[in-house]
Scaffold this active site. Structure first.
Site, short mmCIF file in Angstrom:
data_model
loop_
_atom_site.label_atom_id
_atom_site.label_comp_id
_atom_site.label_asym_id
_atom_site.label_seq_id
_atom_site.Cartn_x
_atom_site.Cartn_y
_atom_site.Cartn_z
N GLY A 47 21.94 41.95 55.01
CA GLY A 47 20.60 42.51 55.05
C GLY A 47 19.99 42.31 56.42
O GLY A 47 20.47 41.51 57.22
N GLY A 49 16.54 41.36 58.45
CA GLY A 49 15.19 40.80 58.35
C GLY A 49 14.39 41.15 59.59
O GLY A 49 14.92 41.72 60.53
N ALA A 50 13.11 40.81 59.55
CA ALA A 50 12.24 41.15 60.66
C ALA A 50 12.63 40.38 61.93
O ALA A 50 12.43 40.87 63.04
CB ALA A 50 10.80 40.84 60.27
N ASP A 173 3.75 40.67 49.99
CA ASP A 173 4.62 41.75 50.50
C ASP A 173 5.61 42.19 49.41
O ASP A 173 6.79 42.37 49.68
CB ASP A 173 5.35 41.25 51.75
CG ASP A 173 6.05 42.38 52.50
OD1 ASP A 173 5.71 43.56 52.27
OD2 ASP A 173 6.94 42.09 53.33
N1 ATP Z 1 19.01 35.34 48.80
C1 ATP Z 1 19.49 36.53 49.08
N2 ATP Z 1 20.62 36.99 48.49
C2 ATP Z 1 21.11 38.21 48.80
N3 ATP Z 1 20.54 39.06 49.70
C3 ATP Z 1 19.41 38.66 50.31
C4 ATP Z 1 18.83 37.40 50.05
N4 ATP Z 1 17.71 37.29 50.80
C5 ATP Z 1 17.61 38.42 51.49
N5 ATP Z 1 18.62 39.27 51.22
C6 ATP Z 1 18.87 40.60 51.80
O1 ATP Z 1 18.33 40.63 53.12
C7 ATP Z 1 17.25 41.59 53.20
C8 ATP Z 1 16.15 41.05 54.11
O2 ATP Z 1 15.69 39.81 53.59
P1 ATP Z 1 14.19 39.35 53.72
O3 ATP Z 1 13.30 40.34 53.03
O4 ATP Z 1 14.06 37.94 53.29
O5 ATP Z 1 14.01 39.46 55.28
P2 ATP Z 1 12.74 39.92 56.08
O6 ATP Z 1 12.46 41.36 55.77
O7 ATP Z 1 12.88 39.51 57.50
O8 ATP Z 1 11.75 38.96 55.47
P3 ATP Z 1 10.28 39.10 55.05
O9 ATP Z 1 10.29 40.20 53.99
O10 ATP Z 1 10.12 37.76 54.50
O11 ATP Z 1 9.50 39.39 56.26
C9 ATP Z 1 16.83 41.81 51.75
O12 ATP Z 1 16.23 43.09 51.59
C10 ATP Z 1 18.14 41.69 51.02
O13 ATP Z 1 18.91 42.88 51.13
#
Ligand code: ATP
Length: 346
Positions: A47, A49-50, A173
């Site tokens: 995945g 993240g930001a 969010d």
């Molecule tokens: N525990 C997990 N198990 C499997 N996939 C995950 C997990 N955490 C995150 N992901 C994958 O990674 C992607 C991004 O994760 P996350 O939303 O935590 O990051 P972000 O967008 O940087 O964070 P935030 O939404 O907190 O700003 C998720 O949409 C998902 O596809």
């Protein structure tokens, strides 16, 4: 019975050394203690993240497969509370407060690099659904959820929100990208980067969270808002599950506000009426009533997560009622226009 020997610096040392050995691999940075990221083998990216990627990884010590969220520059923090470190600590703290709930992704630890010059942090979590989200699930299906499927999904999400709010946390969010979705229908909230302890939050300059899912009070920039904002977001998710497409689609903040508060023309232009006529026809009166309760414009009129779980859509009382009388129109409490969730014409 022989008296226990007095504790001296000399006979305390072995215990200390043992504790030290047990803690080997844990790094202390300022007042926080982090696990050592070199103990994890990164396997593949799952995945984005930001602030970095989320990767599937293996913990060398236990053999367990985990998800590691990489936060570039996560160790940077300033004394005034700015910088990423306070944000990472907040995210990890909110996740830790919800430990044990099946609807919320489980945090294991926070790790840092061996290299003291490295400024990155890593949130280590249980790996769930291989990274699949409700967004990817909707795209793969290419069709809306049935009402029974949506009911099952919303029950899990509202239970997670109930737990979150009971521990004093607001997510801020909630959207289909931040909901992990397993093939069997099990869901877990993730993406806690905007989560905060639920004192009535001081509003940041720009609203946090994905604009299309933000509650009116978030978009208005009200000085404070609370868990009701999460409930609104869950209302947007419920509508999207049932319709197969997002309820609000604009991208600019000003337009989003116009969508929610301005007069009918704006609403018509974004297609909510079409949404009503074609997309929610199959939804029961109870389902539309719950949607209206989640999407009440004024936060003080919105259902709480706990109240929503008591709604007849979940208790299935409506099954008998619907046979006796046609569903009543539901008043969605936006000022200035009629409910997009009105009952279909008899
Ligand atoms: N525990 C997990 N198990 C499997 N996939 C995950 C997990 N955490 C995150 N992901 C994958 O990674 C992607 C991004 O994760 P996350 O939303 O935590 O990051 P972000 O967008 O940087 O964070 P935030 O939404 O907190 O700003 C998720 O949409 C998902 O596809």
């Amino acid at each position: 019975m022989e008296a226990a020997p007095p504790v001296t610096a000399r006979n305390k040392r072995p215990a200390r050394e043992e504790a030290h050995r047990a803690d080997a691999g844990k790094k202390k940075r300022s007042r926080y203690e982090f696990d050592d990221i070199s103990e994890y083998e990164m396997l593949k990216e799952i995945g984005e993240g930001a602030f970095g990627v989320v990767a599937k990884a293996r913990d060398h010590r236990t053999g367990e497969t985990v998800a590691v969220k990489w936060i570039r520059g996560g160790l940077e923090g300033n004394s005034d509370g700015s910088g990423l470190l306070p944000a990472v600590v907040r995210e990890a703290g909110c996740l830790a407060a919800c430990r044990g709930h099946p609807g919320i992704v489980q945090i294991k630890t926070v790790a840092a690099g061996e290299d003291t010059a490295g400024n990155d942090l890593y949130i280590v979590m249980e790996l769930f659904a291989g990274g699949a989200t409700l967004r990817s699930e909707l795209a793969t299906r290419g069709r809306p959820f049935s009402e029974d499927e949506a009911r099952d999904a919303m029950k899990q999400l509202l239970e997670a929100a109930e737990k979150l709010h009971a521990t004093g946390t607001i997510h801020r969010d909630i959207n289909p990208d931040n909901i992990l979705a397993a093939a069997g229908g099990e869901l877990k909230l993730c993406g806690f980067g905007c989560a905060t302890p639920a004192r009535r939050v001081r509003c940041p300059e720009k609203p946090v969270g994905m604009l299309q899912y933000c509650a009116p009070e978030q978009l208005f920039g009200l000085s404070c808002y609370g868990p009701e904002a999460d409930v609104w977001m869950l209302g947007c998710v419920m509508a999207e599950l049932l319709a197969g497409e997002a309820l609000f689609t604009a991208t600019e903040e000003d337009y989003m506000i116009a969508e929610r508060i301005n007069l009918r023309d704006d609403i018509v232009s974004m297609g909510v009426e079409a949404f009503d006529e074609t997309m929610l026809d199959h939804v029961s009166a109870a389902g539309r009533e719950l949607l209206a309760g989640l999407l009440a414009f004024h936060s003080d009129e919105r259902l709480t997560a706990a109240e929503a779980l008591e709604h007849r859509w979940f208790t299935r009382e409506e099954d008998e009622e619907v046979q006796e009388e046609p569903p009543a129109a539901v008043e969605l409490k936006f000022p200035g226009f009629e409910s997009p969730f009105a009952a279909p014409a008899a």
